[in-house]
Design an enzyme around this catalytic site. Structure first.
Site, PDB file in Angstrom:
ATOM      1  N   PRO A   1       1.603   7.208   0.817  1.00  0.00           N
ATOM      2  CA  PRO A   1       0.534   6.730   1.610  1.00  0.00           C
ATOM      3  C   PRO A   1       0.640   6.490   3.002  1.00  0.00           C
ATOM      4  O   PRO A   1       1.605   5.398   3.352  1.00  0.00           O
ATOM      5  CB  PRO A   1      -0.134   5.715   0.848  1.00  0.00           C
ATOM      6  CG  PRO A   1       0.969   5.164   0.194  1.00  0.00           C
ATOM      7  CD  PRO A   1       2.151   6.433  -0.060  1.00  0.00           C
ATOM      8  N   MET A   2      -0.012   7.039   4.277  1.00  0.00           N
ATOM      9  CA  MET A   2       0.372   6.482   5.486  1.00  0.00           C
ATOM     10  C   MET A   2      -1.191   6.642   6.309  1.00  0.00           C
ATOM     11  O   MET A   2      -1.712   7.463   6.426  1.00  0.00           O
ATOM     12  CB  MET A   2       1.152   7.285   6.299  1.00  0.00           C
ATOM     13  CG  MET A   2       2.607   7.339   5.701  1.00  0.00           C
ATOM     14  SD  MET A   2       3.858   8.566   6.381  1.00  0.00           S
ATOM     15  CE  MET A   2       3.237  10.018   5.589  1.00  0.00           C
ATOM     16  N   THR A   3      -1.341   5.270   6.690  1.00  0.00           N
ATOM     17  CA  THR A   3      -2.477   4.927   7.355  1.00  0.00           C
ATOM     18  C   THR A   3      -2.392   5.963   8.888  1.00  0.00           C
ATOM     19  O   THR A   3      -1.524   5.876   9.362  1.00  0.00           O
ATOM     20  CB  THR A   3      -2.564   3.583   7.694  1.00  0.00           C
ATOM     21  OG1 THR A   3      -2.846   3.030   6.614  1.00  0.00           O
ATOM     22  CG2 THR A   3      -3.675   3.168   8.905  1.00  0.00           C
TER      23      THR A   3
ATOM     24  N   GLY B   1      -3.840   4.574   2.884  1.00  0.00           N
ATOM     25  CA  GLY B   1      -4.924   3.422   2.297  1.00  0.00           C
ATOM     26  C   GLY B   1      -6.367   3.824   2.851  1.00  0.00           C
ATOM     27  O   GLY B   1      -6.619   3.978   4.016  1.00  0.00           O
TER      28      GLY B   1
ATOM     29  N   GLN C   1      -5.007   6.171  -2.098  1.00  0.00           N
ATOM     30  CA  GLN C   1      -4.712   5.054  -2.290  1.00  0.00           C
ATOM     31  C   GLN C   1      -5.728   3.850  -1.816  1.00  0.00           C
ATOM     32  O   GLN C   1      -6.315   3.906  -0.782  1.00  0.00           O
ATOM     33  CB  GLN C   1      -3.538   4.705  -1.120  1.00  0.00           C
ATOM     34  CG  GLN C   1      -2.872   3.458  -1.669  1.00  0.00           C
ATOM     35  CD  GLN C   1      -1.683   2.789  -0.746  1.00  0.00           C
ATOM     36  OE1 GLN C   1      -1.940   2.794   0.731  1.00  0.00           O
ATOM     37  NE2 GLN C   1      -0.534   2.356  -0.969  1.00  0.00           N
TER      38      GLN C   1
ATOM     39  N   HIS D   1      -2.818  -0.286  -4.035  1.00  0.00           N
ATOM     40  CA  HIS D   1      -2.193  -0.716  -2.905  1.00  0.00           C
ATOM     41  C   HIS D   1      -1.766  -2.267  -3.279  1.00  0.00           C
ATOM     42  O   HIS D   1      -2.595  -3.065  -3.070  1.00  0.00           O
ATOM     43  CB  HIS D   1      -2.770  -0.491  -1.698  1.00  0.00           C
ATOM     44  CG  HIS D   1      -1.328  -0.678  -0.371  1.00  0.00           C
ATOM     45  ND1 HIS D   1      -0.345  -1.255  -0.834  1.00  0.00           N
ATOM     46  CD2 HIS D   1      -1.510  -0.491   0.836  1.00  0.00           C
ATOM     47  CE1 HIS D   1       0.335  -1.359   0.420  1.00  0.00           C
ATOM     48  NE2 HIS D   1      -0.564  -0.850   1.349  1.00  0.00           N
ATOM     49  N   GLY D   2      -0.517  -2.510  -4.062  1.00  0.00           N
ATOM     50  CA  GLY D   2      -0.465  -3.946  -4.297  1.00  0.00           C
ATOM     51  C   GLY D   2       0.758  -4.453  -3.552  1.00  0.00           C
ATOM     52  O   GLY D   2       1.517  -5.444  -3.999  1.00  0.00           O
ATOM     53  N   ALA D   3       1.264  -3.618  -2.344  1.00  0.00           N
ATOM     54  CA  ALA D   3       2.412  -4.054  -1.633  1.00  0.00           C
ATOM     55  C   ALA D   3       2.224  -4.602  -0.333  1.00  0.00           C
ATOM     56  O   ALA D   3       1.136  -4.819   0.120  1.00  0.00           O
ATOM     57  CB  ALA D   3       3.231  -2.504  -1.743  1.00  0.00           C
ATOM     58  N   HIS D   4       3.242  -5.018   0.353  1.00  0.00           N
ATOM     59  CA  HIS D   4       3.476  -5.047   1.705  1.00  0.00           C
ATOM     60  C   HIS D   4       2.761  -6.287   2.315  1.00  0.00           C
ATOM     61  O   HIS D   4       2.421  -6.297   3.562  1.00  0.00           O
ATOM     62  CB  HIS D   4       2.983  -3.624   2.706  1.00  0.00           C
ATOM     63  CG  HIS D   4       3.703  -2.493   2.085  1.00  0.00           C
ATOM     64  ND1 HIS D   4       3.439  -1.175   2.296  1.00  0.00           N
ATOM     65  CD2 HIS D   4       5.001  -2.209   1.275  1.00  0.00           C
ATOM     66  CE1 HIS D   4       4.401  -0.276   1.874  1.00  0.00           C
ATOM     67  NE2 HIS D   4       4.953  -1.008   1.163  1.00  0.00           N
TER      68      HIS D   4
ATOM     69  N   TYR E   1      -0.655  -7.072   1.757  1.00  0.00           N
ATOM     70  CA  TYR E   1      -1.840  -7.275   1.866  1.00  0.00           C
ATOM     71  C   TYR E   1      -2.561  -8.047   0.374  1.00  0.00           C
ATOM     72  O   TYR E   1      -1.753  -8.372  -0.198  1.00  0.00           O
ATOM     73  CB  TYR E   1      -2.369  -5.688   1.599  1.00  0.00           C
ATOM     74  CG  TYR E   1      -1.828  -4.933   3.203  1.00  0.00           C
ATOM     75  CD1 TYR E   1      -2.370  -5.257   4.230  1.00  0.00           C
ATOM     76  CD2 TYR E   1      -0.891  -4.050   3.000  1.00  0.00           C
ATOM     77  CE1 TYR E   1      -1.784  -4.645   5.278  1.00  0.00           C
ATOM     78  CE2 TYR E   1      -0.284  -3.488   4.086  1.00  0.00           C
ATOM     79  CZ  TYR E   1      -0.957  -3.795   5.421  1.00  0.00           C
ATOM     80  OH  TYR E   1      -0.587  -3.009   6.451  1.00  0.00           O
TER      81      TYR E   1
HETATM   82  C1  LIG Z   1       2.388   5.653  10.268  1.00  0.00           C
HETATM   83  C2  LIG Z   1       2.653   5.044   8.764  1.00  0.00           C
HETATM   84  C3  LIG Z   1       1.434   4.284   8.049  1.00  0.00           C
HETATM   85  C4  LIG Z   1       1.748   3.734   6.701  1.00  0.00           C
HETATM   86  N1  LIG Z   1       0.577   3.381   6.033  1.00  0.00           N
HETATM   87  C5  LIG Z   1       0.701   2.954   4.862  1.00  0.00           C
HETATM   88  C6  LIG Z   1      -0.391   2.805   3.862  1.00  0.00           C
HETATM   89  O1  LIG Z   1      -1.443   3.053   4.424  1.00  0.00           O
HETATM   90  N2  LIG Z   1      -0.205   2.153   2.759  1.00  0.00           N
HETATM   91  C7  LIG Z   1       1.314   2.132   2.225  1.00  0.00           C
HETATM   92  O2  LIG Z   1       1.628   1.591   1.077  1.00  0.00           O
HETATM   93  N3  LIG Z   1       2.277   2.378   3.140  1.00  0.00           N
HETATM   94  C8  LIG Z   1       1.976   2.905   4.374  1.00  0.00           C
HETATM   95  N4  LIG Z   1       3.288   3.165   5.085  1.00  0.00           N
HETATM   96  C9  LIG Z   1       4.623   3.093   4.699  1.00  0.00           C
HETATM   97  C10 LIG Z   1       5.010   4.444   3.905  1.00  0.00           C
HETATM   98  O3  LIG Z   1       4.122   4.793   2.773  1.00  0.00           O
HETATM   99  C11 LIG Z   1       6.420   4.312   3.345  1.00  0.00           C
HETATM  100  O4  LIG Z   1       6.724   3.583   2.576  1.00  0.00           O
HETATM  101  C12 LIG Z   1       7.419   4.232   4.689  1.00  0.00           C
HETATM  102  O5  LIG Z   1       7.071   4.939   5.766  1.00  0.00           O
HETATM  103  C13 LIG Z   1       8.780   4.386   4.255  1.00  0.00           C
HETATM  104  O6  LIG Z   1       9.076   5.936   3.864  1.00  0.00           O
HETATM  105  P1  LIG Z   1       9.860   6.853   5.091  1.00  0.00           P
HETATM  106  O7  LIG Z   1      10.913   6.019   5.516  1.00  0.00           O
HETATM  107  O8  LIG Z   1       9.905   8.217   4.295  1.00  0.00           O
HETATM  108  O9  LIG Z   1       8.798   6.944   6.357  1.00  0.00           O
HETATM  109  C14 LIG Z   1       2.856   3.632   6.344  1.00  0.00           C
HETATM  110  C15 LIG Z   1       4.077   4.144   7.131  1.00  0.00           C
HETATM  111  C16 LIG Z   1       3.804   4.452   8.296  1.00  0.00           C
HETATM  112  C17 LIG Z   1       4.978   5.272   9.190  1.00  0.00           C
END
Ligand SMILES: Cc1cc2nc3c(=O)[nH]c(=O)nc-3n(C[C@H](O)[C@H](O)[C@H](O)COP(=O)(O)O)c2cc1C
Length: 373
Positions: free
Chosen positions: A28-30, A62, A105, A172-175, A177
């Protein structure tokens, strides 16, 4: 034909009603490309391109539940309201049209501010105890009513995901938030049933969210929960210092209805408890699988030379070997692997891996964040 060394990545996998053709998950990537919270044609086409190029399971960026201050940037998509849900319906229809599988997500940012904009929601920011980090006030402590409404908003979003045709949902229960702010003793100082001295007590909010989601989607629909030890407020923070503590945290969540634990690490090859099984020991997803019996997804710097936190301060990454990943998959340490930046900047990454086309693997440059390729 796949080259022999990547075959472990291209084995099918099934969890409940979800059948995947391979083990690769788009993380998942915002992206913040949804004005007014509505994902448009460009967002649908971005996900469709990943489905066309063989991503096994796509997890959406997300997308926020129906709470007034659930997001911290104005172009983060909603997962509620007719317009946004119509946008998501187009997304899943296009992904299915290209043979892909996908889940949204479901997100609430809690009291975390965006580091990309100064934007703040109109309604008061909310968090378990009015803190964003240990000793750092931000937002209102949630009332019983706010908590109950939030739990039911997760359920409504999950019901909508299923109704629109999505194949799974991820909570999304991580990071650091909202849900993680309940887990973390540094941000959860509550003295009611949602707080307490033990991780198990502080997991109650998450367990209630999981139950609400499970009730909304029925027994056969797979539910994923994303969790992390690290917080963006403190990369070194850990919720569980020992396997026993990890079991106390995760087993009740699996009992509450989680099918798949998505264990977020910045570097997938790092041992979770090296003092027990050494520096090459099980990673977070490996321990979570061993302790709970649930399926797990690992993640973190797959195919790239540096981790994603650096990407936000302008650091580029070079393509890196998949050998360590393949070895771990071959010994079933975890079931699925999520890939973030490599798939953000290159929709064809999976096909390149399968065909051994390593020459055309791209570097990851933070400039990629500015567009939806
Ligand atoms: C631009 C960007 C946006 C992200 N947004 C989210 C998100 O919305 N939700 C989430 O759980 N993780 C988010 N992440 C984390 C990623 O899901 C992932 O765990 C992290 O990039 C590590 O993986 P990678 O090394 O393959 O990039 C984001 C990462 C990036 C680079």
């Amino acid at each position: 034909m796949s080259s022999p060394n990547v075959e472990a990545l291209f084995q099918p996998f099934q969890v409940k009603s979800l059948e995947l053709k391979n083990r690769i998950v788009m993380a998942p990537m915002t992206r913040s490309f949804s004005p007014e919270g509505v994902p448009g044609e460009n967002v649908a086409a971005y996900y469709r391109r990943r489905a066309e190029s063989e991503v096994g399971l796509i997890l959406s960026e997300g997308t926020v539940i129906d709470r007034p201050a659930a997001r911290n940037e104005p172009k983060i998509p909603f997962f509620h309201g007719n317009e946004a849900l119509a946008g998501w319906k187009r997304v899943i229809d296009e992904v299915h049209g290209a043979g892909g599988k996908m889940g949204p997500q479901l997100w609430h940012v809690g009291s975390v501010a965006s580091f990309m904009t100064d934007w703040v929601p109109e309604s008061p920011v909310e968090s378990p105890s009015g803190l964003v980090a240990p000793g750092k006030p931000r937002g209102e402590a949630m009332s019983d009513r706010a908590i109950a409404d939030t739990i039911s908003a997760y359920g409504r979003a999950a019901a909508d995901a299923k109704r629109l045709g999505f194949d799974t949902v991820e909570i999304h229960g991580a990071h650091g938030y909202l849900i993680d702010q309940f887990f973390w003793s540094g941000t959860n100082k509550r003295t009611d049933k949602f707080g307490g001295a033990t991780l198990k007590e502080r997991s109650r909010f998450a367990a209630e969210v999981v139950k609400s989601v499970r009730e909304a989607v029925g027994p056969e629909f797979p539910v994923i929960l994303r969790i992390s030890q690290w917080k963006q407020q403190d990369y070194a923070a850990r919720l569980a210092e020992t396997p026993d503590a990890m079991a106390e945290w995760l087993v009740p969540l699996v009992e509450a209805g989680v099918d798949v634990l998505h264990c977020s690490q910045r570097r997938f090859w790092q041992a979770e408890f090296p003092e027990i099984d050494g520096e090459a020991g099980l990673n977070f997803a490996g321990w979570a699988k061993k302790l709970t019996g649930a399926a797990t997804i690992s993640v973190g710097s797959v195919g790239l030379s540096s981790d994603f936190i650096g990407s936000f301060s302008g650091e580029s990454s070079k393509p890196a070997s998949l050998d360590n990943l393949i070895q771990r998959l071959e010994r079933d340490e975890f079931d699925l692997i999520a890939v973030g930046r490599a798939l953000l900047s290159d929709p064809h990454w999976v096909t390149k891996v399968r065909t051994g086309d390593s020459n055309s693997m791209k570097d990851f440059s933070p400039a990629a964040l500015a567009e939806l390729v």
